[in-house]
Design a protein around this motif. Structure first.
Motif, PDB file in Angstrom:
ATOM      1  N   GLY A   1      41.368  37.982  45.075  1.00  0.00           N
ATOM      2  CA  GLY A   1      40.885  37.097  44.028  1.00  0.00           C
ATOM      3  C   GLY A   1      41.553  37.411  42.699  1.00  0.00           C
ATOM      4  O   GLY A   1      42.417  38.277  42.598  1.00  0.00           O
ATOM      5  N   GLU A   2      41.155  36.727  41.689  1.00  0.00           N
ATOM      6  CA  GLU A   2      41.810  36.834  40.385  1.00  0.00           C
ATOM      7  C   GLU A   2      41.464  38.159  39.699  1.00  0.00           C
ATOM      8  O   GLU A   2      40.305  38.584  39.664  1.00  0.00           O
ATOM      9  CB  GLU A   2      41.377  35.674  39.484  1.00  0.00           C
TER      10      GLU A   2
ATOM     11  N   GLN B   1      46.395  37.840  43.493  1.00  0.00           N
ATOM     12  CA  GLN B   1      45.100  37.299  43.905  1.00  0.00           C
ATOM     13  C   GLN B   1      45.065  36.817  45.355  1.00  0.00           C
ATOM     14  O   GLN B   1      43.994  36.701  45.940  1.00  0.00           O
ATOM     15  CB  GLN B   1      44.688  36.153  42.976  1.00  0.00           C
ATOM     16  N   SER B   2      46.231  36.569  45.947  1.00  0.00           N
ATOM     17  CA  SER B   2      46.256  36.061  47.334  1.00  0.00           C
ATOM     18  C   SER B   2      46.337  37.180  48.382  1.00  0.00           C
ATOM     19  O   SER B   2      46.386  36.894  49.582  1.00  0.00           O
ATOM     20  CB  SER B   2      47.442  35.110  47.521  1.00  0.00           C
TER      21      SER B   2
ATOM     22  N   GLY C   1      47.971  37.940  38.085  1.00  0.00           N
ATOM     23  CA  GLY C   1      47.661  36.730  38.848  1.00  0.00           C
ATOM     24  C   GLY C   1      48.423  36.646  40.152  1.00  0.00           C
ATOM     25  O   GLY C   1      47.993  35.939  41.081  1.00  0.00           O
TER      26      GLY C   1
END
Length: 563
Positions: A222-223, A338-339, A335
């Motif tokens: 996540g972020e 996040q995946s 960022g």
């Protein structure tokens, strides 16, 4: 004394290359440890930046890379769980306060120059402790590895819920975790020179998860909030301050051990010598800053340090470069992470847990020492299922008791009462002749080696078995030091001899030993002129004394010292 680490620009290329490479190695580990701790990946990155920067700047090992490590993460995980359970509102802030306390504890140890004593611990205890931490880290990764949320209750909760977890395996996440492990374990050594397997696994498996399993429900990081962290002010409650201080001391001590052991490895690779006390101050400042920034605690990391040195680093500039690169990631590139699937980070942390296990000693400990093996497994069991402090405390206590017992047995063999030259081989020809001239009326009470408290029984035993004599010669020529307990046993032997009307001569006492005996009041029983520098001088005086009065007399003498 300089307050900052050694930095020069004569090796600029090597230091920058080492720092960049170390940053690449650190990134996946920082994310994995942040998630494993329950605080989040951002805390892992902040910890890697803060601890890495301040430890490099103020530490005492120029090439050491400091960051969140497996052992520190395991302890932090337990602290976070405990604090949140007791105080849901402020528990996380209190956990970060414990990190600050750990840093302060390390600074205090460094300021008082106690660094050299930190690693004076039996290897069987260190091995069991580290292997126990490795087992904990492995157990804590099982749930995220199979795609399930971690059960409450820490290690015991994981063990109790293990059958249930294995029946609810998420196939997709388990496949991703298995792929991560496969890449890390099977990546050819030639390719490892160009990229660390953890980073390759992180990138490759994340891409696979997006391309082939994009529509599946996969838990991801996540972020991560980009930018500077929010400062965490010290938070505590009066009822929990004692527990927080204990946790802080435990975390700080573990960080000291972890760091200084890694510093020794760095020394062996660079042919230099680290400054342990200065290193502890640097680590303490790093952990203090990390706690303020909401980061994980850290210590010297073996993997990052070895990579740093092997890629050409020589000064602390490499550690500073690594910290600045990770700071750039936190500020502007968070960022991109996040995946990343949680199962991938679990696989990376699982490999760290496997590496922490002391396989080398585990495989051959039983061949080296049965007692050492039992201590190691006992410490391992206590570490996993009871408590880290209890494990180390019990292990060190038992190991030291066994060591003292062995030393006492060896030293006891050198406590002898000698009445003629045939009783021992320690005398030269002149001394043997003098002892023979005494015709058994002079007794040589010989002690050898450091007189620790375990030897007092042997002294008392020989003292009780003393034969009748007119002169007792206490030979301390081979005694470099004498503990309080052994000194009291010697004093009893001297006092009894004096009370029985025997002359007491002391030979070969060093300044320290003589001062110890004088403070106990031995001068009440041994006159100053009856202290001799050598055994030969004392034997000559003994021969004169036994010839000065007839056999069978009760050693006549009118003065307190019977001169």
């Amino acid at each position: 004394m300089t307050f900052t680490n050694t930095i020069h620009f004569r090796n600029l290329r090597g230091d920058i290359f080492g720092g960049v490479t170390a940053a690449i190695v650190s990134l996946p580990l920082a994310l994995a440890f942040g998630v494993a701790s329950g605080v989040g990946p951002g805390a892992g990155l902040y910890g890697a930046v803060c601890v890495g920067f301040f430890a490099a700047l103020f530490g005492g090992t120029p090439t050491l890379i400091s960051e969140p490590t497996g052992p520190m993460t395991v302890v932090m995980t337990a602290i976070v769980s405990s604090m949140i359970a007791k105080n849901p509102e402020n528990g996380l802030a209190m956990a970060f306060t414990v990190v600050m306390l750990a840093g302060i504890f390390q600074i205090i140890l460094g300021v008082f120059k106690l660094g050299k004593y930190i690693t004076l611990m039996p290897y069987s205890v260190i091995s069991g402790f580290m292997s126990g931490i490795g087992i904990i880290l492995i157990l804590l990764q099982i749930a995220p590895f199979v795609g399930q949320p971690s059960p409450k209750g820490g290690v015991l909760g994981m063990v109790q819920n293990l059958p249930d977890l294995l029946t609810k395996v998420n196939p997709v996440e388990t496949i991703l975790g298995a792929m991560t492990l496969a890449i890390i374990f099977l990546m050819p050594s030639k390719l490892k020179r160009f990229a660390p397997p953890q980073l390759v696994a992180l990138v490759v498996v994340t891409i696979v998860s997006l391309v082939f399993f994009g529509n599946s429900e996969i838990r991801r990081i996540g972020e991560i909030p980009m930018g500077l962290p929010t400062l965490q002010l010290p938070t505590f409650t009066p009822s929990q301050i004692t527990a927080m201080l204990v946790d802080g001391a435990m975390l700080g001590m573990l960080g000291c051990i972890d760091t200084l052991l890694t510093a020794v490895i760095a020394d062996s690779l660079t042919r230099t010598e680290h400054k342990s006390n200065k290193e502890l101050i640097g680590q303490g400042l790093g952990n203090l800053a990390s706690g303020l920034c909401g980061g994980l605690p850290g210590a010297g990391a073996t993997m990052g340090t070895v990579v740093n040195i092997q890629t050409g680093a020589q000064t602390a500039l490499s550690g500073l470069t690594r910290a600045l690169i990770l700071l750039i990631v936190v500020l502007w590139a968070a960022g991109l992470t996040q995946s990343i699937p949680m199962a991938v980070l679990a696989g990376i942390a699982l490999k760290v847990g496997i590496d922490i296990l002391d396989w080398s000693f585990l495989k051959r400990a039983h061949k080296v020492s049965l007692k050492g093996t039992l201590i190691m497994y006992g410490v391992m069991f206590l570490t996993v299922f009871v408590d880290l402090i209890v494990a180390v405390g019990v292990g060190v206590f038992i190991a030291n008791i066994l060591t003292i017992e062995r030393l006492s047995e060896l030293q006891s063999q050198d406590v002898k009462t000698i009445t003629d030259a045939d009783d021992a081989i320690i005398l030269n020809d002149e001394e043997k002749e003098l002892l023979n001239q005494a015709n058994g009326r002079a007794l040589l009470f010989y002690l050898s080696g450091p007189m620790i408290f375990g030897v007092s029984k042997a002294i008392a035993r020989e003292h009780s078995a003393m034969k009748d004599c007119d002169v007792l010669i206490l030979d301390l020529s081979d005694v470099p030091m004498m503990g309080v307990t052994a000194s009291l046993a010697v004093e009893n032997a001297i006092q009894d001899a004096h009370d029985q009307g025997r002359q007491v001569l002391i030979a070969g006492a060093t300044v320290k030993v003589k001062r110890r005996l004088e403070k106990l009041g031995v001068l009440n029983f041994v006159a100053p002129h009856n202290w001799y520098m050598t055994r030969s001088e004392a034997l000559k005086q003994a021969v004169e004394l036994v010839n000065s009065y007839p056999v069978g007399s009760n050693n006549p003498g009118t003065s307190q010292y019977r001169s």
